[in-house]
Design an enzyme around this catalytic site. Structure first.
Site, PDB file in Angstrom:
ATOM      1  N   ARG A 135      35.171  48.654  29.911  1.00 29.32           N
ATOM      2  CA  ARG A 135      34.240  48.732  31.033  1.00 29.32           C
ATOM      3  C   ARG A 135      33.725  50.158  31.225  1.00 29.32           C
ATOM      4  NH1 ARG A 135      36.078  46.137  36.525  1.00 29.32           N
ATOM      5  NH2 ARG A 135      33.887  46.612  36.937  1.00 29.32           N
ATOM      6  N   TYR A 137      30.916  52.349  33.976  1.00 32.58           N
ATOM      7  CA  TYR A 137      29.974  52.311  35.082  1.00 32.58           C
ATOM      8  C   TYR A 137      28.549  52.315  34.517  1.00 32.58           C
ATOM      9  CZ  TYR A 137      33.761  53.552  38.318  1.00 32.58           C
ATOM     10  OH  TYR A 137      34.904  53.559  39.060  1.00 32.58           O
ATOM     11  N   ASP A 168      43.710  45.766  48.202  1.00 31.62           N
ATOM     12  CA  ASP A 168      43.265  45.389  46.855  1.00 31.62           C
ATOM     13  C   ASP A 168      44.366  45.478  45.798  1.00 31.62           C
ATOM     14  OD1 ASP A 168      43.550  48.111  46.450  1.00 31.62           O
ATOM     15  OD2 ASP A 168      41.574  48.387  45.543  1.00 31.62           O
ATOM     16  N   ASP A 173      42.474  55.172  46.335  1.00 32.44           N
ATOM     17  CA  ASP A 173      41.536  55.949  45.540  1.00 32.44           C
ATOM     18  C   ASP A 173      41.136  57.239  46.253  1.00 32.44           C
ATOM     19  OD1 ASP A 173      41.421  53.965  43.556  1.00 32.44           O
ATOM     20  OD2 ASP A 173      39.873  52.872  44.659  1.00 32.44           O
ATOM     21  N   ASP A 205      39.329  48.467  49.910  1.00 31.39           N
ATOM     22  CA  ASP A 205      39.517  49.437  48.832  1.00 31.39           C
ATOM     23  C   ASP A 205      39.186  50.828  49.374  1.00 31.39           C
ATOM     24  OD1 ASP A 205      39.743  50.758  46.457  1.00 31.39           O
ATOM     25  OD2 ASP A 205      38.110  49.723  45.430  1.00 31.39           O
TER      26      ASP A 205
END
Length: 295
Positions: A135, A137, A168, A173, A205
């Site tokens: 993956r 962005y 989550d 983060d 999140d």
């Protein structure tokens, strides 16, 4: 080893103890009122912990396995004896005086979606996948991005302040706004400045906005208002980036709670304290771990 880690919760919440001596135990009383908890938070007078920091971050080394941008690539963390340790569980969270350890997963101006592999032993950093493919962005992220160790967003807990959204199932983060580009696996000392309550497909999140103490402007910013003054437009840019990054893949925009605005530093500290407490319950098996690795 994992059973011992619950003692590290103390090192994670030594908000007023300075740098904790490593491999040292002593009682520690943590008063929540020092974090200016909101009135809606369930009143609790104190937390009682036994302080024990398992590792000194400066002694940690990075060990890469496999080739970057492949399915097998892993970034492991090893201690001074060469033994693998977990960046999620074994790096102490709180260094005192409002300073926290933060681990870079995605360096600024890159697009590979790197993350701690929470279901793998020793939780190395790897590139996320979808349907067997790596993956990325759709465009570079403009800030260093990573996690706070010894935190966990509990997926069984609904946050009444953020539309009842459940956690989550990941560490918290961090968006680090300093001018230097970090490196994958780098451990930085940061101070939180604000918090954004992102709701991603119904899951809460958190994004803690912070700055590295090594940044030339670190002494100028201590709260969200200072970010607006010295990094004008940055909080809005962060919110908009995370709101829109899935749109090119045909997904809806993410939403944000708390009035769609960045919350204060005090609120960010509240989030860190609560998610650290959730992590402590996780590693001592008070909450089912599911497929998460506690090693």
């Amino acid at each position: 080893m994992a059973a011992t880690r619950v003692l590290a919760a103390a090192g994670a919440l030594q908000a007023f103890n300075g740098n904790a001596p490593f491999i040292k135990q002593h009682p520690f009383l943590f008063k929540q009122k020092a974090l200016n908890l909101s009135k809606s938070t369930k009143p609790r007078n104190r937390f009682l912990f036994t302080c024990r920091s398992l590792l000194k971050p400066d002694s940690i080394q990075i060990k890469e396995e496999g080739q970057p941008e492949t399915l097998d690539y892993r970034v492991f963390f090893v201690n001074g004896s060469g033994k693998k340790v977990s960046p999620w569980h074994d790096i102490p969270l709180n260094l005192g005086d409002g300073v926290f350890n933060y681990i870079v997963e995605i360096p600024k101006e890159t697009s590979a979606k790197m993350e701690v592999a929470t279901e793998e032993a020793f939780t190395p950093i790897k590139q996320d996948t979808k349907k067997g493919k790596l993956r990325y962005y759709p465009y570079n992220i403009n800030w260093n991005y990573g996690l706070l160790p010894q935190t966990w967003e509990d997926p069984s807990l609904a946050n009444t302040e953020v539309e009842g959204a459940f956690g989550d199932n990941d560490p918290v983060d961090v968006v680090e706004i300093g001018e230097s580009q970090g490196k994958i696996g780098q451990i930085l000392k940061v101070k939180p400045l604000a918090a954004l309550a992102m709701i991603d497909e119904g899951e809460l999140d958190w994004k803690i906005v912070a700055i590295s103490l090594d940044d030339p402007r670190a002494s100028l910013v201590n709260d969200a208002a200072d970010v607006e003054k010295h990094f004008p437009g940055t909080l809005t840019a962060i919110r908009d980036w995370f709101r829109d990054y899935k749109i090119p893949d045909g997904k809806p925009a993410n939403k944000f709670g708390l009035g769609n605005k960045a919350a204060s530093k005090d609120y960010a500290l509240k989030v860190i304290a609560e998610t650290n407490e959730a992590w402590a319950k996780l590693v001592k098996r008070s909450i089912p771990s599911g497929e998460l690795s506690l090693v």
